[in-house]
Design a protein around this motif. Structure first.
Motif, PDB file in Angstrom:
ATOM      1  N   ASN A 572       0.764  -1.244   0.289  1.00 26.70           N
ATOM      2  CA  ASN A 572       0.242   0.019   0.001  1.00 26.70           C
ATOM      3  C   ASN A 572       0.849   1.425  -0.125  1.00 26.70           C
ATOM      4  OD1 ASN A 572      -2.620  -0.531  -0.223  1.00 26.70           O
ATOM      5  ND2 ASN A 572      -2.972  -1.257   1.894  1.00 26.70           N
ATOM      6  N   ASN A 573       1.949   1.122   0.431  1.00 24.91           N
ATOM      7  CA  ASN A 573       2.915   2.282   0.481  1.00 24.91           C
ATOM      8  C   ASN A 573       4.328   2.313   0.131  1.00 24.91           C
ATOM      9  OD1 ASN A 573       3.948   4.816   1.255  1.00 24.91           O
ATOM     10  ND2 ASN A 573       2.939   4.929   3.469  1.00 24.91           N
ATOM     11  N   ASN A 579       7.366   0.270   6.977  1.00 23.69           N
ATOM     12  CA  ASN A 579       6.264  -0.419   6.944  1.00 23.69           C
ATOM     13  C   ASN A 579       5.369  -0.172   5.512  1.00 23.69           C
ATOM     14  OD1 ASN A 579       4.040  -1.991   7.144  1.00 23.69           O
ATOM     15  ND2 ASN A 579       2.805  -0.626   8.462  1.00 23.69           N
ATOM     16  N   GLU A 581       3.180  -1.757   4.273  1.00 28.24           N
ATOM     17  CA  GLU A 581       1.820  -2.032   4.332  1.00 28.24           C
ATOM     18  C   GLU A 581       1.444  -3.040   3.378  1.00 28.24           C
ATOM     19  OE1 GLU A 581      -0.784   1.370   4.340  1.00 28.24           O
ATOM     20  OE2 GLU A 581       0.728   2.536   5.426  1.00 28.24           O
ATOM     21  N   ARG A 583      -0.499  -5.664   1.138  1.00 33.42           N
ATOM     22  CA  ARG A 583      -1.990  -5.996   0.985  1.00 33.42           C
ATOM     23  C   ARG A 583      -2.582  -7.189   0.785  1.00 33.42           C
ATOM     24  NH1 ARG A 583      -4.362  -2.261  -3.965  1.00 33.42           N
ATOM     25  NH2 ARG A 583      -4.678  -0.392  -3.104  1.00 33.42           N
TER      26      ARG A 583
END
Ligand code: DMJ
Length: 628
Positions: A572-573, A579, A581, A583
């Motif tokens: 996600n990032n 981190n 993130e 998915r």
């Protein structure tokens, strides 16, 4: 009996009438000039009676040898013994004989290439003779399709070599490189996750150790078949083949997206058939191809987006009767090849009709197309918005690739492609600050936006492929500039991975990079486009920096997206290395495309999917180029 009872005169009159009517029929058909128009009101079944497409055969034996087991041991590839090819069901149209050795082992390590040099080099006398025949004129410019494929001296030698199996046999094995071995390792890791937690399902959810379904057709497995073949993963391939033979069933009450299932499933099955020569894959391709045909039963013949492959019904999305332009114009390579292999021209006719129709439509802006088309009226809708990203991208890619697939004869495709690239230059091309990166933005009702999807990074590869096939050297220059930008979309980001969308700075500001990322756009889905273009650029230039850039990207995928228990995940990032993130999803194109293009990028063997013999569909499935 009755015929015999007729007088001689009566019989002659009847025969004369029959002949007369037949001749009239042929004349009226050919004088229409656009025979696809005659299909407009016919059912798809009726189309079978239309005249056959011209017989085409493969440019070369299109079947790669059986994959070797890929060992951790570099270069340790035991000799393959000649194999008896399985009997193709359609001998005239199917792949010809097996080659004996895997192309990556036959010693033809080449420096090849240099498209840009090739097109700019003064034309030599011997070359002039060769290229006299097929000259295509584009707005006053003369394009000689064979010119840029004119080999550099190393390639000339290559082409002069005998291509017989005996000669191939004498070549030294080409060991895989360390970087290719790293790709094999990454593939195996991804495959382990899929096998352990998602076997036979569409996508792996590597964190929750489960799976997600989209069509319920084993999407990842099918998308990955030809990658396994190319990487030499024999055991994995055989296991997957068994699943296709025993468990892949298309007679299911399920809605599938026409485009996605064409490029991933039909494309994957067709290319695996070509590489392996195994008729199982052709039979499955025919099955899914037939089941997708109801999508074309629309008032305009522009296909619906969705088909129920069990019920044989099709429909647009619930909220509209529009289809996406890229979707209806990026299914052609696959359906055309299916017609060539089966001898049934209904597939090709349906998709050619779409292209002919789009060719004549108004609403384009210097060759750039809107993103939607209505299945009732056949007209573009939502006019005024132009992008090379989502919903339009592969329209441009398939213009060029169909022209190449068909032997560079279908001039309307080339015209549309050339016009579109001029449109791109005129309306969408800009340079960022501070590094002056060349990028492709978007146009919305006359307003330029400096937004570029990662999807647009297919373009440098496509431009380079066009230049390699004789189009202007200018396209190669643009490709070089754009691939640098696509690389910067990775390099300027904290994780070294590109986000889904970037915005470029048009004005220099202190402390700002070229690339800005909005919070909603900072995910990475393991997409292939940049690696795909790096592969083309390396193939055609031999410049090692493209391999190095790809290597950096692979390492960052390993660092931020690899899940220890197996598989890779979208994140996600891309801006947060501590981190990113995860998915919890591994898209099928990571195995179908990203890792395949990585493996090819790290190879020096131009015969490992030779780009003068194969054209990749938009899901990285290689299909043969036809020759008359
Ligand atoms: C793939 O399915 C194909 O490459 C398609 O053309 C675009 N989207 C994905 C990969 O990003």
């Amino acid at each position: 009996k009755k015929w015999k009872q007729l007088s001689r005169l009566q019989r002659s009159v009847i025969l004369f009438l029959f002949t007369f009517l037949a001749v009239c029929g042929v004349i009226s058909y050919t004088s229409m000039g656009e025979p696809w128009k005659s299909l407009t009101n016919k059912s798809l079944d009726d189309q079978r009676t239309e005249p056959e497409i011209p017989r085409l055969k493969l440019a070369n034996p299109a079947v790669l040898p059986a994959p070797q087991k890929a060992d951790a041991n570099l270069g340790d590839y035991p000799e393959l013994s000649p194999q008896k090819p399985p009997k193709p069901p359609h001998i005239r149209r199917g792949p010809s004989n097996f080659q004996i050795k895997p192309p990556w082992r036959d010693g033809r390590l080449k420096a090849q290439r240099d498209t840009s040099r090739a097109v700019e080099e003064p034309v030599r006398a011997d070359k002039e003779e060769k290229t006299e025949k097929s000259v295509i004129s584009w707005r006053g410019a003369v394009i000689e399709p064979d010119q840029s494929t004119e080999p550099s001296s190393s390639k000339i030698k290559e082409l002069e070599k005998p291509s017989s199996v005996e000669a191939e046999d004498q070549k030294e094995p080409v060991p895989i490189t360390e970087r290719q071995a790293a790709v094999i390792e990454a593939f195996r890791h991804a495959w382990k996750g899929y096998k352990d937690f998602a076997w036979g399902h569409d996508e792996l959810k590597p964190l929750s150790k489960s799976y997600s379904e989209w069509f319920g057709l084993g999407l990842t497995l099918i998308d990955a078949l030809d990658t396994m073949w190319i990487l030499g993963l024999k055991e994995e391939f055989e296991e997957a083949r068994k699943w296709v033979a025993n468990d892949l069933v298309f007679d299911k009450n399920v809605d599938v997206n026409l485009f996605e299932s064409t490029i991933r499933i039909l494309g994957g099955l067709l290319s695996t058939y070509h590489l392996s020569g195994d008729s199982l894959f052709l039979e499955k391709a025919k099955d899914i191809g037939n089941r997708l045909m109801p999508a074309f039963k629309t008032p305009s013949k522009i296909p619906y987006s969705d088909v129920n492959i069990g019920r044989g019904t099709a429909h647009p999305p619930r909220w509209t009767s529009d289809s996406t332009v890229a979707e209806v114009t990026s299914i052609q390579l696959e359906f055309r090849e299916l017609s060539r292999l089966t001898g049934d021209d209904k597939f090709q006719k349906a998709v050619d009709e779409v292209m002919k129709h789009v060719h004549t439509l108004s609403g384009k802006n210097d060759g750039l197309v809107p993103m939607f088309i209505n299945t009732n009226s056949g007209q573009f809708t939502h006019l005024g918005v132009y992008t090379l990203g989502a919903r339009a991208d592969s329209y441009y890619e398939y213009l060029l690739k169909q022209w190449i697939q068909g032997g560079k004869k279908e001039n309307e495709l080339l015209e549309d492609y050339m016009r579109a690239i001029e449109g791109v230059k005129k309306h969408l091309l800009q340079r960022s600050q501070p590094k002056k990166l060349t990028f492709i933005g978007e146009l919305a009702h006359g307003h330029f936006s400096a937004k570029m999807d990662h999807l647009v990074c297919f373009l440098p590869g496509t431009l380079a492929l066009g230049a390699h096939n004789g189009l202007t050297a200018d396209h190669m220059k643009l490709a070089e500039a754009l691939i640098e930008t696509c690389y910067q979309m990775y390099a300027q980001v904290e994780t070294g991975l590109s986000p889904e969308i970037v915005h470029f700075n048009l004005h220099a500001q202190k402390g700002h990079k070229d690339v800005e990322i909005k919070p909603a756009d900072r995910h990475n889905l393991l997409r292939p486009e940049t690696v795909e273009s790096l592969f083309y650029m390396y193939r055609f230039t031999g410049d090692k920096k493209y391999q190095d850039w790809g290597w950096e990207i692979l390492q960052n995928f390993n660092k931020y997206t690899r899940v220890p228990t197996g598989g890779y995940t979208s994140i996600n990032n891309v801006q947060n290395p501590s981190n990113p993130e995860p998915r919890d999803k591994m898209e099928s194109f990571f195995l179908g495309e990203t890792l395949k293009y990585m493996f090819l990028l790290f190879s020096d063997d131009i015969d490992l999917i030779n780009l003068d013999k194969y054209v990749f569909n938009t899901e990285a499935h290689p299909l043969p180029i036809w020759v008359p």
